[in-house]
Design a protein around this motif. Sequence first.
Motif, PDB file in Angstrom:
ATOM      1  N   ASP A 176      37.720  29.741  37.579  1.00 27.91           N
ATOM      2  CA  ASP A 176      37.918  31.188  37.692  1.00 27.91           C
ATOM      3  C   ASP A 176      38.830  31.561  38.861  1.00 27.91           C
ATOM      4  O   ASP A 176      39.587  32.534  38.784  1.00 27.91           O
ATOM      5  N   PRO A 207      43.739  30.721  39.473  1.00 28.80           N
ATOM      6  CA  PRO A 207      44.932  31.601  39.507  1.00 28.80           C
ATOM      7  C   PRO A 207      45.075  32.348  40.828  1.00 28.80           C
ATOM      8  O   PRO A 207      46.188  32.552  41.319  1.00 28.80           O
ATOM      9  N   VAL A 256      51.453  38.631  36.708  1.00 27.45           N
ATOM     10  CA  VAL A 256      50.469  37.680  36.170  1.00 27.45           C
ATOM     11  C   VAL A 256      49.085  37.948  36.748  1.00 27.45           C
ATOM     12  O   VAL A 256      48.083  37.999  36.018  1.00 27.45           O
ATOM     13  N   LEU A 257      49.021  38.120  38.071  1.00 25.44           N
ATOM     14  CA  LEU A 257      47.721  38.350  38.714  1.00 25.44           C
ATOM     15  C   LEU A 257      47.133  39.698  38.301  1.00 25.44           C
ATOM     16  O   LEU A 257      45.920  39.812  38.091  1.00 25.44           O
ATOM     17  N   LYS A 290      45.734  39.296  34.857  1.00 21.02           N
ATOM     18  CA  LYS A 290      44.529  38.456  34.921  1.00 21.02           C
ATOM     19  C   LYS A 290      43.321  39.274  35.396  1.00 21.02           C
ATOM     20  O   LYS A 290      42.239  39.230  34.783  1.00 21.02           O
ATOM     21  N   ASP A 300      39.977  40.429  33.346  1.00 22.24           N
ATOM     22  CA  ASP A 300      38.614  40.085  33.805  1.00 22.24           C
ATOM     23  C   ASP A 300      37.751  41.330  33.916  1.00 22.24           C
ATOM     24  O   ASP A 300      36.553  41.307  33.611  1.00 22.24           O
TER      25      ASP A 300
END
Length: 225
Positions: A7, A10, A210-211, A214, A218
């Motif tokens: 988890d 990244p 990207v983050l 992500k 989540d």
Amino acid sequence: MGKAIGDILPMAIGVAVSPVPIIAIVLMLGTPRARANGPAFTLGWLAGLTIVGTIMLVIASGNATEASGAPATWTSVLKLVFGVLFLLLAVHAWRSRPSAGQEAQMPKWMQAVDTFSAGKALGLGAILSGLNPKNLALTVAAATAIAQTSISTGQEAGALAVFILIGSLTILAPLVIYFAMGTRATEILDGLKGFMAAHNGAIMTVLFLVLGAKLIGDAITGFSS
């Protein structure tokens, strides 16, 4: 513990991909005080991540999940806020990138790196790792993700240590290259510095996108649990 590491991977990579700190340590390794300031900066970097990660892990442990095992609402809200923030930062990084043929603007303090004492290098490393907004957000998110797995305290500490190690690889690597190769490291480190400076805007844009995706993903998963 394996799920926790998966988890946070990244986010650890997001911390590692930090052009300004990488350029900072490369500059320090090119000064007469390199043998003192390089390790001091690295120690400060490790300390910053450790302090922030530990504090957040203590706060989140036992509070990151509901009785049903689903993520606590506050953790999903936190991830959503960070995710949106990263998307906004991606837009800012792209729009503020230098035009073709222009040099990227670096912080003014970089011009005084050769005058730094070991103590100042230590403090700068801690600030760039622990108080840098990107790294602070990622470390808080990583500690929260670790706490959500409900693993033992020892395993939480192990997962945090993995996060810190991965997040520090790009700072440790120049230091190892410098001490292992001596004067032969100059060309390699100068090439790394030049690449990071030239492509800082593009690197940070992609990283933030990207983050951001992500963390928002989540958060959506957490809200729907």
